[in-house]
Scaffold this motif. Structure first.
Motif, PDB file in Angstrom:
ATOM      1  N   SER A  81       0.953  -1.107  -0.069  1.00 26.93           N
ATOM      2  CA  SER A  81       0.017   0.016  -0.105  1.00 26.93           C
ATOM      3  C   SER A  81       0.788   1.247   0.012  1.00 26.93           C
ATOM      4  N   SER A  84      -0.475   7.097   1.854  1.00 28.50           N
ATOM      5  CA  SER A  84      -1.570   7.596   1.622  1.00 28.50           C
ATOM      6  C   SER A  84      -2.781   6.786   1.952  1.00 28.50           C
ATOM      7  N   ASP A  85      -2.405   5.333   1.614  1.00 24.60           N
ATOM      8  CA  ASP A  85      -3.585   4.570   2.032  1.00 24.60           C
ATOM      9  C   ASP A  85      -3.439   4.224   3.391  1.00 24.60           C
TER      10      ASP A  85
END
Length: 152
Positions: A81, A84-85
């Motif tokens: 990921s 920002s995830d």
């Protein structure tokens, strides 16, 4: 001479129609070229906003103490990921006329995550999203930086 009455009128109308199509095509080309230039300029501004946001973040948050990282605000890395995830509270930079006139109307949201490697070094990823708005159009660019305290 009497058999050619109106032939010139038909040719004149044909020429006017053809020239009007050519004129419309030229106007469309110039308009799309102008839009592309505006998009390129605002895209560059969004990239510079992302870069500036990342640099401000690195200066303010990660280099608080000389010689070491301070990554208390960075989330642990989640495999597969982007920062920002994982990071739900981005570091936000608002560029206004008072501090940076070239980036007025732009913002940067900066996310980070961290990972301690098996060798014991710290690896930090910083994702900065620069956003510039003009009228109803929004231009954005994403910049990903990586930093480590490992010596190669």
């Amino acid at each position: 001479m009497h058999q050619q009455r109106g032939a010139v009128l038909a040719m004149a109308i044909f020429i006017i129609v053809v020239l009007s199509f050519v004129g419309v095509a030229v106007v469309n080309i110039l308009t799309s070229s102008s839009k592309a230039t505006v998009s390129e300029v605002y895209g560059a501004r969004a990239l510079f906003a992302a870069r500036s946001g990342a640099e401000i973040f690195l200066a303010d948050e990660l280099l608080n103490s000389a010689g070491s990282f301070d990554v208390g605000d960075c989330e642990p890395r989640s495999e597969g990921s982007a920062p920002s995830d994982v990071d739900v509270n981005p570091y936000q930079v608002q560029f206004s006329d008072s501090n940076v006139s070239g980036l007025s109307g732009c913002t940067a949201d900066v996310y980070c995550d961290q990972l301690t490697t098996p060798a014991g070094s710290l690896h930090v990823r910083v994702e900065s999203i620069g956003i510039c708005s003009v009228d109803d159009n929004v231009y954005s660019r994403v910049l990903l930086l990586e930093a480590s305290d490992a010596v190669l």
